[in-house]
Design a protein around this motif. Structure first.
Motif, mmCIF file in Angstrom:
data_model
loop_
_atom_site.group_PDB
_atom_site.id
_atom_site.type_symbol
_atom_site.label_atom_id
_atom_site.label_comp_id
_atom_site.label_asym_id
_atom_site.label_seq_id
_atom_site.Cartn_x
_atom_site.Cartn_y
_atom_site.Cartn_z
ATOM 1 N N LEU A 77 0.828 -1.198 0.000
ATOM 2 C CA LEU A 77 0.000 0.000 0.000
ATOM 3 C C LEU A 77 0.869 1.257 0.000
ATOM 4 O O LEU A 77 0.600 2.201 -0.730
ATOM 5 N N ARG A 78 1.916 1.266 0.815
ATOM 6 C CA ARG A 78 2.758 2.462 0.932
ATOM 7 C C ARG A 78 3.625 2.697 -0.293
ATOM 8 O O ARG A 78 3.817 3.826 -0.718
ATOM 9 N N HIS A 79 4.180 1.616 -0.846
ATOM 10 C CA HIS A 79 5.155 1.775 -1.925
ATOM 11 C C HIS A 79 4.777 0.966 -3.165
ATOM 12 O O HIS A 79 5.623 0.719 -4.006
ATOM 13 N N GLY A 80 3.524 0.578 -3.246
ATOM 14 C CA GLY A 80 3.091 -0.225 -4.378
ATOM 15 C C GLY A 80 2.881 0.599 -5.627
ATOM 16 O O GLY A 80 3.288 1.756 -5.731
ATOM 17 N N SER A 81 2.214 0.000 -6.552
ATOM 18 C CA SER A 81 1.941 0.636 -7.833
ATOM 19 C C SER A 81 1.080 1.881 -7.641
ATOM 20 O O SER A 81 0.042 1.844 -6.989
ATOM 21 N N THR A 82 1.511 2.990 -8.204
ATOM 22 C CA THR A 82 0.750 4.230 -8.117
ATOM 23 C C THR A 82 -0.604 4.064 -8.787
ATOM 24 O O THR A 82 -1.623 4.525 -8.278
ATOM 25 N N PHE A 83 -0.626 3.353 -9.907
ATOM 26 C CA PHE A 83 -1.873 3.156 -10.648
ATOM 27 C C PHE A 83 -2.874 2.335 -9.840
ATOM 28 O O PHE A 83 -4.041 2.704 -9.728
ATOM 29 N N VAL A 84 -2.411 1.238 -9.243
ATOM 30 C CA VAL A 84 -3.304 0.373 -8.471
ATOM 31 C C VAL A 84 -3.796 1.099 -7.213
ATOM 32 O O VAL A 84 -4.975 1.016 -6.857
ATOM 33 N N THR A 85 -2.922 1.809 -6.543
ATOM 34 C CA THR A 85 -3.319 2.568 -5.356
ATOM 35 C C THR A 85 -4.329 3.639 -5.731
ATOM 36 O O THR A 85 -5.303 3.873 -5.004
ATOM 37 N N THR A 86 -4.146 4.273 -6.884
ATOM 38 C CA THR A 86 -5.101 5.272 -7.343
ATOM 39 C C THR A 86 -6.460 4.640 -7.592
ATOM 40 O O THR A 86 -7.499 5.202 -7.223
ATOM 41 N N MET A 87 -6.467 3.459 -8.189
ATOM 42 C CA MET A 87 -7.741 2.757 -8.417
ATOM 43 C C MET A 87 -8.423 2.435 -7.093
ATOM 44 O O MET A 87 -9.644 2.586 -6.970
ATOM 45 N N LEU A 88 -7.650 1.996 -6.087
ATOM 46 C CA LEU A 88 -8.205 1.674 -4.776
ATOM 47 C C LEU A 88 -8.832 2.897 -4.129
ATOM 48 O O LEU A 88 -9.972 2.850 -3.666
ATOM 49 N N VAL A 89 -8.120 4.005 -4.112
ATOM 50 C CA VAL A 89 -8.639 5.215 -3.481
ATOM 51 C C VAL A 89 -9.855 5.735 -4.245
ATOM 52 O O VAL A 89 -10.841 6.162 -3.647
ATOM 53 N N THR A 90 -9.820 5.673 -5.576
ATOM 54 C CA THR A 90 -10.967 6.109 -6.374
ATOM 55 C C THR A 90 -12.181 5.247 -6.064
ATOM 56 O O THR A 90 -13.295 5.753 -5.945
ATOM 57 N N LYS A 91 -11.981 3.953 -5.897
ATOM 58 C CA LYS A 91 -13.088 3.049 -5.547
ATOM 59 C C LYS A 91 -13.648 3.393 -4.166
ATOM 60 O O LYS A 91 -14.863 3.322 -3.957
ATOM 61 N N LEU A 92 -12.809 3.778 -3.237
ATOM 62 C CA LEU A 92 -13.284 4.125 -1.901
ATOM 63 C C LEU A 92 -14.115 5.409 -1.903
ATOM 64 O O LEU A 92 -14.850 5.668 -0.957
ATOM 65 N N PHE A 93 -14.017 6.198 -2.950
ATOM 66 C CA PHE A 93 -14.765 7.451 -3.048
ATOM 67 C C PHE A 93 -16.155 7.288 -3.669
ATOM 68 O O PHE A 93 -16.825 8.284 -3.927
ATOM 69 N N VAL A 94 -16.616 6.075 -3.921
ATOM 70 C CA VAL A 94 -17.932 5.867 -4.544
ATOM 71 C C VAL A 94 -19.049 6.564 -3.764
ATOM 72 O O VAL A 94 -19.912 7.208 -4.372
ATOM 73 N N PRO A 95 -19.073 6.519 -2.418
ATOM 74 C CA PRO A 95 -20.151 7.224 -1.705
ATOM 75 C C PRO A 95 -20.138 8.740 -1.911
ATOM 76 O O PRO A 95 -21.138 9.406 -1.697
ATOM 77 N N VAL A 96 -19.027 9.283 -2.330
ATOM 78 C CA VAL A 96 -18.947 10.716 -2.613
ATOM 79 C C VAL A 96 -19.285 10.982 -4.082
ATOM 80 O O VAL A 96 -19.959 11.959 -4.413
ATOM 81 N N LYS A 97 -18.827 10.085 -4.954
ATOM 82 C CA LYS A 97 -18.998 10.303 -6.389
ATOM 83 C C LYS A 97 -20.452 10.193 -6.838
ATOM 84 O O LYS A 97 -20.877 10.938 -7.722
ATOM 85 N N LEU A 98 -21.218 9.271 -6.262
ATOM 86 C CA LEU A 98 -22.608 9.097 -6.702
ATOM 87 C C LEU A 98 -23.468 10.338 -6.478
ATOM 88 O O LEU A 98 -24.124 10.813 -7.410
ATOM 89 N N PRO A 99 -23.499 10.915 -5.269
ATOM 90 C CA PRO A 99 -24.295 12.143 -5.100
ATOM 91 C C PRO A 99 -23.775 13.305 -5.934
ATOM 92 O O PRO A 99 -24.558 14.121 -6.430
ATOM 93 N N LEU A 100 -22.465 13.371 -6.126
ATOM 94 C CA LEU A 100 -21.902 14.432 -6.941
ATOM 95 C C LEU A 100 -22.336 14.277 -8.400
ATOM 96 O O LEU A 100 -22.706 15.255 -9.046
ATOM 97 N N ALA A 101 -22.336 13.053 -8.892
ATOM 98 C CA ALA A 101 -22.794 12.794 -10.265
ATOM 99 C C ALA A 101 -24.289 13.127 -10.400
ATOM 100 O O ALA A 101 -24.717 13.685 -11.403
ATOM 101 N N ALA A 102 -25.066 12.812 -9.371
ATOM 102 C CA ALA A 102 -26.501 13.130 -9.406
ATOM 103 C C ALA A 102 -26.714 14.635 -9.443
ATOM 104 O O ALA A 102 -27.592 15.131 -10.158
ATOM 105 N N ALA A 103 -25.908 15.372 -8.697
ATOM 106 C CA ALA A 103 -26.048 16.816 -8.674
ATOM 107 C C ALA A 103 -25.625 17.449 -10.001
ATOM 108 O O ALA A 103 -26.172 18.483 -10.394
ATOM 109 N N LEU A 104 -24.700 16.824 -10.703
ATOM 110 C CA LEU A 104 -24.206 17.380 -11.965
ATOM 111 C C LEU A 104 -24.990 16.923 -13.191
ATOM 112 O O LEU A 104 -24.804 17.466 -14.267
ATOM 113 N N THR A 105 -25.860 15.926 -13.021
ATOM 114 C CA THR A 105 -26.613 15.407 -14.150
ATOM 115 C C THR A 105 -27.763 16.348 -14.493
ATOM 116 O O THR A 105 -28.542 16.717 -13.610
ATOM 117 N N PRO A 106 -27.853 16.728 -15.780
ATOM 118 C CA PRO A 106 -28.932 17.655 -16.163
ATOM 119 C C PRO A 106 -30.312 17.011 -16.130
ATOM 120 O O PRO A 106 -30.485 15.862 -16.219
#
Length: 106
Positions: A77-106
């Motif tokens: 986790l600390r020194h692993g692949s930057t790409f894989v760690t980015t995917m992990l953190v992006t996945k953990l943000f799903v509870p934030v991304k869904l309401p944000l996408a709903a607010a931005l959808t016309p």
């Protein structure tokens, strides 16, 4: 709100909004990690907040090798692949991304 519910309510525009939000999060996180930021404290904080909300992420994160048996971050986790760690953190943000996408959808 799940992605399926978002799609049913807003249609194809929701997929475009969600993809845009995800790409923005991914790009920002990747750039941050590329410049040497250690994501371990941030990820552990997200895991603890998820546990308070009733979602235990520690078994899953232990299975993928991000945490050891005691719950401490591993070198993967600390020194692993930057790409894989980015995917992990992006996945953990799903509870934030869904309401944000709903607010931005016309």
């Amino acid at each position: 709100m799940a992605l399926r519910a978002l799609m049913q309510k807003y249609g194809p525009a929701a997929a475009i909004s969600y993809s845009s939000v995800t790409l923005t999060f991914f790009s920002t996180i990747y750039a941050t990690l590329t410049f040497g930021y250690d994501p371990s404290p941030f990820i552990l904080e997200i895991v603890s907040h998820a546990a308070m909300a009733g979602l235990d992420l520690k078994p899953w994160m232990t299975d993928i090798g991000a945490l050891d048996a005691s719950g401490a971050p591993t070198d993967k986790l600390r020194h692993g692949s930057t790409f894989v760690t980015t995917m992990l953190v992006t996945k953990l943000f799903v509870p934030v991304k869904l309401p944000l996408a709903a607010a931005l959808t016309p």
